[in-house]
Design a protein around this motif. Sequence first.
Motif, PDB file in Angstrom:
ATOM      1  N   VAL A 293      -5.598 -15.017  -0.112  1.00 43.65           N
ATOM      2  CA  VAL A 293      -6.582 -14.499   0.831  1.00 43.65           C
ATOM      3  C   VAL A 293      -6.427 -15.086   2.222  1.00 43.65           C
ATOM      4  N   ALA A 294      -5.495 -16.013   2.410  1.00 43.55           N
ATOM      5  CA  ALA A 294      -5.190 -16.485   3.764  1.00 43.55           C
ATOM      6  C   ALA A 294      -4.509 -15.376   4.565  1.00 43.55           C
ATOM      7  N   ILE A 295      -3.912 -14.424   3.871  1.00 42.86           N
ATOM      8  CA  ILE A 295      -3.356 -13.249   4.534  1.00 42.86           C
ATOM      9  C   ILE A 295      -4.514 -12.309   4.839  1.00 42.86           C
ATOM     10  N   PRO A 296      -4.693 -11.880   6.082  1.00 44.69           N
ATOM     11  CA  PRO A 296      -5.807 -10.980   6.393  1.00 44.69           C
ATOM     12  C   PRO A 296      -5.795  -9.741   5.502  1.00 44.69           C
ATOM     13  N   LEU A 297      -6.965  -9.313   5.099  1.00 46.89           N
ATOM     14  CA  LEU A 297      -7.072  -8.199   4.160  1.00 46.89           C
ATOM     15  C   LEU A 297      -6.381  -6.947   4.686  1.00 46.89           C
ATOM     16  N   GLU A 298      -6.540  -6.664   5.986  1.00 43.53           N
ATOM     17  CA  GLU A 298      -5.928  -5.460   6.536  1.00 43.53           C
ATOM     18  C   GLU A 298      -4.405  -5.484   6.410  1.00 43.53           C
ATOM     19  N   ALA A 299      -3.815  -6.679   6.513  1.00 44.16           N
ATOM     20  CA  ALA A 299      -2.364  -6.808   6.352  1.00 44.16           C
ATOM     21  C   ALA A 299      -1.958  -6.624   4.895  1.00 44.16           C
ATOM     22  N   ARG A 300      -2.759  -7.136   3.973  1.00 48.25           N
ATOM     23  CA  ARG A 300      -2.468  -6.937   2.548  1.00 48.25           C
ATOM     24  C   ARG A 300      -2.522  -5.457   2.178  1.00 48.25           C
ATOM     25  N   ILE A 301      -3.470  -4.743   2.778  1.00 47.42           N
ATOM     26  CA  ILE A 301      -3.603  -3.307   2.530  1.00 47.42           C
ATOM     27  C   ILE A 301      -2.374  -2.565   3.054  1.00 47.42           C
ATOM     28  N   VAL A 302      -2.010  -2.852   4.291  1.00 42.57           N
ATOM     29  CA  VAL A 302      -0.893  -2.153   4.931  1.00 42.57           C
ATOM     30  C   VAL A 302       0.424  -2.454   4.220  1.00 42.57           C
ATOM     31  N   ALA A 303       0.593  -3.672   3.727  1.00 42.39           N
ATOM     32  CA  ALA A 303       1.829  -4.028   3.023  1.00 42.39           C
ATOM     33  C   ALA A 303       2.048  -3.135   1.810  1.00 42.39           C
ATOM     34  N   VAL A 304       1.007  -2.923   1.027  1.00 41.09           N
ATOM     35  CA  VAL A 304       1.114  -2.073  -0.163  1.00 41.09           C
ATOM     36  C   VAL A 304       1.397  -0.627   0.242  1.00 41.09           C
ATOM     37  N   ALA A 305       0.657  -0.138   1.236  1.00 44.65           N
ATOM     38  CA  ALA A 305       0.825   1.247   1.677  1.00 44.65           C
ATOM     39  C   ALA A 305       2.228   1.488   2.219  1.00 44.65           C
ATOM     40  N   ASP A 306       2.737   0.560   3.015  1.00 45.14           N
ATOM     41  CA  ASP A 306       4.046   0.718   3.644  1.00 45.14           C
ATOM     42  C   ASP A 306       5.174   0.709   2.611  1.00 45.14           C
ATOM     43  N   VAL A 307       5.139  -0.238   1.698  1.00 36.75           N
ATOM     44  CA  VAL A 307       6.211  -0.348   0.708  1.00 36.75           C
ATOM     45  C   VAL A 307       6.186   0.838  -0.251  1.00 36.75           C
ATOM     46  N   PHE A 308       5.002   1.270  -0.668  1.00 39.97           N
ATOM     47  CA  PHE A 308       4.939   2.420  -1.569  1.00 39.97           C
ATOM     48  C   PHE A 308       5.583   3.634  -0.922  1.00 39.97           C
ATOM     49  N   ASP A 309       5.284   3.868   0.358  1.00 40.98           N
ATOM     50  CA  ASP A 309       5.890   5.036   0.997  1.00 40.98           C
ATOM     51  C   ASP A 309       7.379   4.850   1.222  1.00 40.98           C
ATOM     52  N   ALA A 310       7.817   3.629   1.543  1.00 41.15           N
ATOM     53  CA  ALA A 310       9.249   3.384   1.708  1.00 41.15           C
ATOM     54  C   ALA A 310       9.999   3.660   0.408  1.00 41.15           C
ATOM     55  N   LEU A 311       9.417   3.261  -0.715  1.00 39.38           N
ATOM     56  CA  LEU A 311      10.068   3.458  -2.006  1.00 39.38           C
ATOM     57  C   LEU A 311      10.148   4.939  -2.383  1.00 39.38           C
ATOM     58  N   THR A 312       9.100   5.680  -2.105  1.00 39.91           N
ATOM     59  CA  THR A 312       9.034   7.078  -2.546  1.00 39.91           C
ATOM     60  C   THR A 312       9.619   8.047  -1.523  1.00 39.91           C
ATOM     61  N   SER A 313      10.226   7.516  -0.460  1.00 42.41           N
ATOM     62  CA  SER A 313      10.846   8.351   0.567  1.00 42.41           C
ATOM     63  C   SER A 313      12.363   8.220   0.509  1.00 42.41           C
ATOM     64  N   GLU A 314      13.041   9.302   0.829  1.00 43.87           N
ATOM     65  CA  GLU A 314      14.504   9.270   0.885  1.00 43.87           C
ATOM     66  C   GLU A 314      14.948   8.572   2.156  1.00 43.87           C
ATOM     67  N   ARG A 315      15.961   7.738   2.030  1.00 45.72           N
ATOM     68  CA  ARG A 315      16.518   7.028   3.171  1.00 45.72           C
ATOM     69  C   ARG A 315      18.040   7.183   3.134  1.00 45.72           C
ATOM     70  N   PRO A 316      18.702   6.934   4.256  1.00 47.75           N
ATOM     71  CA  PRO A 316      20.167   7.084   4.270  1.00 47.75           C
ATOM     72  C   PRO A 316      20.867   6.221   3.231  1.00 47.75           C
ATOM     73  N   TYR A 317      20.244   5.107   2.866  1.00 46.85           N
ATOM     74  CA  TYR A 317      20.879   4.159   1.951  1.00 46.85           C
ATOM     75  C   TYR A 317      20.343   4.241   0.530  1.00 46.85           C
ATOM     76  N   LYS A 318      19.411   5.183   0.251  1.00 49.16           N
ATOM     77  CA  LYS A 318      18.857   5.286  -1.104  1.00 49.16           C
ATOM     78  C   LYS A 318      18.168   6.628  -1.293  1.00 49.16           C
ATOM     79  N   GLY A 319      18.003   7.022  -2.537  1.00 53.41           N
ATOM     80  CA  GLY A 319      17.220   8.193  -2.850  1.00 53.41           C
ATOM     81  C   GLY A 319      15.747   7.841  -2.975  1.00 53.41           C
ATOM     82  N   ALA A 320      14.915   8.852  -3.014  1.00 51.41           N
ATOM     83  CA  ALA A 320      13.480   8.621  -3.163  1.00 51.41           C
ATOM     84  C   ALA A 320      13.150   8.247  -4.604  1.00 51.41           C
ATOM     85  N   TRP A 321      12.357   7.206  -4.788  1.00 51.46           N
ATOM     86  CA  TRP A 321      11.874   6.847  -6.119  1.00 51.46           C
ATOM     87  C   TRP A 321      10.778   7.831  -6.519  1.00 51.46           C
TER      88      TRP A 321
END
Length: 372
Positions: A293-321
């Motif tokens: 909880v030393a990490i601000p809550l808004e940053a913890r929220i954004v971290a999950v949202a950002d990584v989930f979308d990165a994983l489920t999106s197609e990128r030049p170096y990987k397919g979409a999960w």
Amino acid sequence: MEQSGGLEERLQSLHEEIREWPGLEHLHRIAVATYDPRGERVRTFIHSNVGPRPLEPLSGRLCDYPLLQAVAGTGRPLIDNAIMSAPGSAGPGGRLLKHGFRSRCVSRIHWQGDLYGFLFLNSRKEGFFTEPIVSALLPYRRIIGVLVASEMTSTRAMLAAVHTALEVSHYRDEETGAHLNRMSRYAQLVAATIAPTHGLSDEFIEYVLQYAPLHDVGKVAVPDSILLKPGKLSPDEFEVMKTHVTKGLDIINAMIHDHGLGALPHAAILRNVVGCHHEAFDGSGYPNGLSGVAIPLEARIVAVADVFDALTSERPYKGAWTNEAAAAFLREQAGRKFDPDCVAALLADMSAVEAIQQQFRDIPSGLFVAGR
């Protein structure tokens, strides 16, 4: 409570002041919904109630609410001193009646030609909004309107300034398009889901939504040879990539200074999103090795949202999960990289996640490496 006070606290204080005046003690609810011209969306922003919160947050397109469309178009308040609704109606009138409200006044918040939102005044007393009451409330309506318009003007100015910086730097790819639309709405979904247990206001949720897309603004200062590299970064390259966090904070602080945005609402939320979204729950993240909880809550929220979308999106170096594979990864990393509450909140309603994905589909445009 994991948030600081803001406009909602001022609204609550003003509400108390209003109800001290003879005749105005029956003003039982004040709420403000903001209008976002980018998607023509209306969302509950702040509210003050006598007693428990009676209504769920409003969220939808302006065209879904004919009453609000009429108020926005004519500029005339809607005054209804005998709220009526069809039996079993799920509309605003039905919900107000269900919670004992009998009178309402709905007006637009309009400033210098722009629509900023709507002000809702409700009373459990039938016939409350008489001409003398409406006249007595007019100065307060104007005060609330100025407060909201002023706050949203600063926010819009910051978002416009960052957008300009991204355009000037030719930073045109998923990071200014579908990725940001999806991840910011995932963040909103997480914040809204954990709001009851974390004491979060609609105001906090709104600023998480608004500021989440700016999380990686510092990448404009990362060389293209690293930012756009289609393969894995070398250790030295990754160290350079990591500097986007501190550079992002420098950019945000410079914009606040250069554009006279010292009064930017909830600037701490913005700085925390930019500066802490790569911290890890177990302390293994960067730049400061914060944990739990030393990490601000808004940053913890954004971290999950950002990584989930990165994983489920197609990128030049990987397919979409698949969503299932990405969900399994988040669950595995809950308590390690990610806040378990935020992970559970995002995965609690996969139909909402899929709706966001359908609304903001990728349009192939350029190369971008997300999640670094």
